[in-house]
Design a protein around this motif. Structure first.
Motif, PDB file in Angstrom:
ATOM      1  N   ILE A 552       1.582  11.819  -1.464  1.00 27.46           N
ATOM      2  CA  ILE A 552       1.163  10.395  -1.047  1.00 27.46           C
ATOM      3  C   ILE A 552      -0.203  10.632  -0.200  1.00 27.46           C
ATOM      4  O   ILE A 552      -1.123   9.859  -0.058  1.00 27.46           O
ATOM      5  CB  ILE A 552       2.195   9.390  -0.653  1.00 27.46           C
ATOM      6  CG1 ILE A 552       3.246   9.166  -1.846  1.00 27.46           C
ATOM      7  CG2 ILE A 552       1.466   8.320   0.015  1.00 27.46           C
ATOM      8  CD1 ILE A 552       4.412   8.266  -1.553  1.00 27.46           C
ATOM      9  N   LEU A 568       1.340  -1.902  -7.733  1.00 31.47           N
ATOM     10  CA  LEU A 568       1.856  -1.605  -6.465  1.00 31.47           C
ATOM     11  C   LEU A 568       2.163  -2.620  -5.391  1.00 31.47           C
ATOM     12  O   LEU A 568       3.177  -2.571  -4.701  1.00 31.47           O
ATOM     13  CB  LEU A 568       0.832  -0.579  -5.705  1.00 31.47           C
ATOM     14  CG  LEU A 568       1.345  -0.291  -4.475  1.00 31.47           C
ATOM     15  CD1 LEU A 568       2.484   0.961  -4.306  1.00 31.47           C
ATOM     16  CD2 LEU A 568       0.148   0.944  -4.064  1.00 31.47           C
ATOM     17  N   THR A 572       5.846  -3.651  -4.056  1.00 29.79           N
ATOM     18  CA  THR A 572       6.338  -3.655  -2.786  1.00 29.79           C
ATOM     19  C   THR A 572       6.772  -4.790  -2.166  1.00 29.79           C
ATOM     20  O   THR A 572       7.733  -4.851  -1.367  1.00 29.79           O
ATOM     21  CB  THR A 572       4.752  -3.230  -1.805  1.00 29.79           C
ATOM     22  OG1 THR A 572       4.251  -1.869  -2.138  1.00 29.79           O
ATOM     23  CG2 THR A 572       5.135  -3.181  -0.322  1.00 29.79           C
ATOM     24  N   THR A 598      12.472   3.347  -5.644  1.00 34.97           N
ATOM     25  CA  THR A 598      11.127   3.305  -5.044  1.00 34.97           C
ATOM     26  C   THR A 598      10.549   4.746  -5.143  1.00 34.97           C
ATOM     27  O   THR A 598       9.404   4.939  -5.390  1.00 34.97           O
ATOM     28  CB  THR A 598      11.279   3.095  -3.527  1.00 34.97           C
ATOM     29  OG1 THR A 598      11.663   1.626  -3.378  1.00 34.97           O
ATOM     30  CG2 THR A 598       9.949   3.027  -2.907  1.00 34.97           C
ATOM     31  N   LEU A 602       7.097   5.365  -7.065  1.00 36.10           N
ATOM     32  CA  LEU A 602       5.855   6.029  -6.356  1.00 36.10           C
ATOM     33  C   LEU A 602       5.461   7.313  -6.938  1.00 36.10           C
ATOM     34  O   LEU A 602       4.438   7.660  -7.104  1.00 36.10           O
ATOM     35  CB  LEU A 602       6.224   6.366  -4.776  1.00 36.10           C
ATOM     36  CG  LEU A 602       6.497   4.963  -4.032  1.00 36.10           C
ATOM     37  CD1 LEU A 602       6.691   5.266  -2.457  1.00 36.10           C
ATOM     38  CD2 LEU A 602       4.919   4.183  -4.009  1.00 36.10           C
ATOM     39  N   GLU A 605       3.610   6.069  -9.761  1.00 38.89           N
ATOM     40  CA  GLU A 605       2.275   5.436  -9.536  1.00 38.89           C
ATOM     41  C   GLU A 605       1.000   6.295  -8.750  1.00 38.89           C
ATOM     42  O   GLU A 605       0.108   6.117  -9.002  1.00 38.89           O
ATOM     43  CB  GLU A 605       2.781   4.349  -8.258  1.00 38.89           C
ATOM     44  CG  GLU A 605       1.649   3.253  -8.139  1.00 38.89           C
ATOM     45  CD  GLU A 605       1.338   2.448  -9.186  1.00 38.89           C
ATOM     46  OE1 GLU A 605       0.582   1.400  -9.172  1.00 38.89           O
ATOM     47  OE2 GLU A 605       2.330   2.358 -10.086  1.00 38.89           O
ATOM     48  N   TYR A 619       2.424   1.424   1.415  1.00 34.54           N
ATOM     49  CA  TYR A 619       3.357   2.671   1.787  1.00 34.54           C
ATOM     50  C   TYR A 619       4.071   2.476   3.444  1.00 34.54           C
ATOM     51  O   TYR A 619       4.914   2.747   3.505  1.00 34.54           O
ATOM     52  CB  TYR A 619       2.454   3.908   1.718  1.00 34.54           C
ATOM     53  CG  TYR A 619       3.542   5.116   1.981  1.00 34.54           C
ATOM     54  CD1 TYR A 619       4.842   5.424   1.162  1.00 34.54           C
ATOM     55  CD2 TYR A 619       3.198   6.151   2.892  1.00 34.54           C
ATOM     56  CE1 TYR A 619       5.467   6.369   1.405  1.00 34.54           C
ATOM     57  CE2 TYR A 619       3.791   7.238   2.892  1.00 34.54           C
ATOM     58  CZ  TYR A 619       5.091   7.398   2.410  1.00 34.54           C
ATOM     59  OH  TYR A 619       5.893   8.560   2.436  1.00 34.54           O
TER      60      TYR A 619
END
Length: 722
Positions: A552, A568, A572, A598, A602, A605, A619
């Motif tokens: 990330i 996203l 979130t 999650t 991620l 994603e 994030y």
């Protein structure tokens, strides 16, 4: 210094309760722990054994200090009705411990050459008097004075001391009796006369230290009657003819109808028969209705060095002298020899010999049960800097009651009941006081459990002392022939040695991994079964997340010029909403499941083109949500993303929250008749309205009356029709 100040205020409270008549000293049989060499309260005896040592508790007569907790039996019972945010199981445990029951006081006429006219007893089952075959009294009953020189009786009395004072220890002990020359007359049938026994299962602090025995319908009385060859007369018969009872093997304790009882015959037992029996006894002046409580006064004396000194002394006449308030706190002596028999303070002459107002006195050497310390700390929190008094009423009124208390269910009786008593006791006599209930909300978390191990000599073994090759057979390390007995999984305790060294676990896996495993294993109200495999799995997840974090970080710095990612932001904000609600509901294991989702989200994603700034902002919010679960890793990741970021709990943007859909199975009389899709959590009433309007499903309830419905939220609804 803080501890000494706390003792000072606690000792002042002790003296306040003494002045109110809520503290007294009395010679009484107590629970004696032969290992810890100290007295235990009834609440500290579990299955007849000391809660700390695990030793079989004995009965011993000592002069002890007591808190008069029984004075508030009814208040403590009634107060449970207002504790809406307490688990029902805890309220039930306290209700049963307080044990309100109504019954009857009965005077049994006695025939004897001794000057004894009658013996009074309390019973909750006067309707079974026609099954009466013996009267049992405590070895401390008033009639015991006639047997003080009887060697056999004295020997029997000594044998009774091997049984504790709790119901559990008495129930487990062999029932023993000593027959007297007294004869008791049945008040409802004077032609029936039965023997009077001293019995080891009767204590003076229940009723009047006497019980009448009906062996056919009480397991304790049945065991006693069998041992001493006494009559067993059935007076309750099951109404269900198919239910047969064998009074040769066991007592019948169920409901039924009264038989063999003359004018009580045919009455339903216990609903009708108890009230009718009491009515007849009162009309004949043979007894009277009375409410009784199981709760006994709290013995707070402990014969050991640690603990708060009791602020009492005794003059040369043995009279009680209060330690003056200006001399508080009474401090424990330092640098003493703990390797002594009994209470170490009894050997500290320089400490216990004092003068009060010019009179030579001796300090009380017993210390207070440490549960007294934990019975009022919540009040001290309200006024922690107040040196003049334990708490300020205005400050307590602002902060109390405690909004949310979290603790183990093992404190349901001990700490929680004592805290409730303390509030009642302190408020007594005060015109203005705060709510007498200290804890508004209660959540009881489970315990961390581990298998137990013993060697061939029945000594407890630590998990580090054993090994196994196949996971089935265990032996002591490096001693293959020295087999180990594997016991059930129980709450970790030092006494059973089934503990795990936290320092070693943290060194091997890290604190975050331990925290993650305990929270993920099961709902927090359930016990956690310790698992090395579960610990390893949590550790591996931490490593996986750290690798994901590095990916990330690369994605954030790559700064793709992609448009904002709606998925996203949607994920979130939905996560913020879920985690916030699950935290409020104590659904910690669900939160851990949310973070596994999650991780998967991620991971996928960041494979897409994504705006670096937007990824960083979302994030950071996700890492804030992670802090209660894995705080060290979450904070380290946050510092790498933005060193200046102030981690505060994020708020969900409700407009961006993904609406969840629910597929709800519709059943009519247990048969599936369709499926309804709901985009929000529906109530039972809303679903029934939709069913009635649905063209396909409604035909199955047309012209039918819905008798009841069974709804499993967001999953299934079953309509039962007539």
């Amino acid at each position: 210094m803080i501890g000494i100040e706390y003792y000072k205020h606690q000792q002042a409270f002790f003296l306040e309760l003494y002045d109110k008549g809520l503290v007294y000293r009395k010679e009484k049989y107590v629970n004696w722990d032969p290992i810890d060499q100290t007295v235990l309260a009834n609440e500290q005896v579990i299955d007849g054994k000391g809660w700390r040592s695990g030793a079989q508790v004995e009965r011993k007569k000592l002069n002890q200090w007591f808190f008069n907790i029984s004075k508030f039996s009814n208040e403590l019972l009634e107060g449970l009705k207002n504790l809406d945010e307490w688990p029902n199981k805890v309220k039930t445990m306290q209700k049963n411990w307080i044990g309100k029951s109504f019954g009857c006081e009965i005077d049994f006429k006695i025939e004897s050459t001794l000057p004894v006219e009658n013996i009074k007893c309390f019973t909750t089952r006067p309707d079974t008097l026609f099954g009466f075959s013996f009267l049992a009294v405590s070895v401390d009953h008033a009639i015991a004075k006639f047997y003080e020189k009887d060697k056999q009786f004295l020997k029997f009395k000594e044998e009774c001391s091997k049984t504790g004072t709790t119901e559990e220890s008495i129930a487990q002990a062999e029932k023993l009796g000593f027959k007297t020359e007294l004869i008791a007359v049945n008040p409802l049938d004077p032609s029936v006369k039965v023997p009077v026994y001293f019995a080891n299962f009767v204590l003076m602090d229940y009723g009047f230290g006497a019980v009448f025995g009906c062996p056919a319908h009480d397991p304790r009385d049945f065991e006693f009657a069998k041992k001493y060859n006494l009559k067993i007369i059935s007076v309750i018969e099951p109404e269900n003819k198919k239910h047969t009872i064998d009074l040769n093997t066991t007592a019948y304790t169920g409901p039924g109808k009264i038989v063999n009882s003359k004018f009580l015959d045919g009455l339903k037992a216990p609903d009708q028969s108890i009230l009718e029996a009491i009515k007849i006894l009162e009309e004949k002046n043979l007894g009277k209705k009375k409410i009784n409580f199981r709760l006994k006064d709290w013995g707070v004396s402990r014969q050991r060095y640690w603990g708060c000194p009791i602020p009492i002394a005794y003059n040369s006449k043995g009279e009680i002298v209060k330690i003056p308030l200006h001399d508080l706190p009474v401090k424990l002596p330092e640098n003493i020899n703990l390797n002594t028999n009994g209470n170490p303070l009894d050997h500290q002459k320089n400490w216990y010999e004092i003068e009060i107002d010019g009179e030579k006195c001796r300090r009380e050497t017993d210390t207070l049960d440490t549960f007294v310390d934990s019975s009022w700390y919540y009040l001290r929190f309200c006024s922690s800097n107040n040196t003049k008094k334990g708490f300020d009423l205005e400050e307590a009124a602002y902060w109390m009651p405690v909004d949310q208390y979290i603790g183990g269910v093992e404190h349901a009786i001990l700490h929680l009941l004592y805290s409730r008593f303390f509030m009642q006791a302190i408020s007594l006599g005060k015109k203005q006081f705060i709510n007498p209930e200290p804890f508004k909300g209660l959540f009881t978390q489970g315990m961390v459990c581990h298998e137990t191990y013993k060697d061939q000599n029945n000594h407890w073994l630590n998990p580090d002392e054993i090994e196994t090759i196949d996971g089935i057979n265990f032996n002591i390390k490096d001693e293959p022939k020295n087999q180990v007995k594997v016991g059930p999984s129980e709450s970790m305790s030092k006494s059973k040695k089934n503990t795990i060294d936290p320092q070693k676990i943290i060194k091997d896996y890290g604190a975050d991994a331990v925290r993650l495993f305990i929270l993920s294993d099961s709902p927090p109200e359930k016990d956690v079964q310790w698992s090395d495999q579960g610990m390893v799995a949590s550790y591996k997840f931490i490593q996986k997340f750290w690798l994901l974090h590095k990916k990330i970080m690369l994605k954030i710095t790559s700064n793709d010029e992609n448009e904002n990612s709606k998925s996203l932001a949607n994920f979130t904000n939905t996560l913020i909403d879920k985690v916030t609600k699950n935290l409020e509901k104590f659904h910690y294991n669900v939160i851990v499941a949310n973070f596994h989702e999650t991780y998967n989200f991620l991971n996928k994603e960041i494979e897409k083109p994504i705006n670096g700034f937007e990824l960083a902002e979302n994030y950071k919010k996700i890492l804030c949500l992670l802090q209660p679960i894995i705080p060290h890793l979450a904070l380290e990741c946050l510092n790498e993303v933005d060193k200046k970021y102030n981690p505060t709990w994020p708020l969900a943007n409700l407009k961006l929250i993904k609406k969840e859909t629910y597929n709800i199975v519709i059943q009519i009389d247990g048969k599936k008749r369709g499926l309804l899709i709901s985009v929000s959590s529906s109530t039972e009433e809303q679903l029934i309205k939709r069913i009635k309007k649905d063209d396909v499903i409604s035909k199955f309830i047309k012209d039918k009356k819905i008798k009841k419905s069974i709804y499993i939220k967001d999953k299934l609804i079953n309509l039962i029709t007539e």
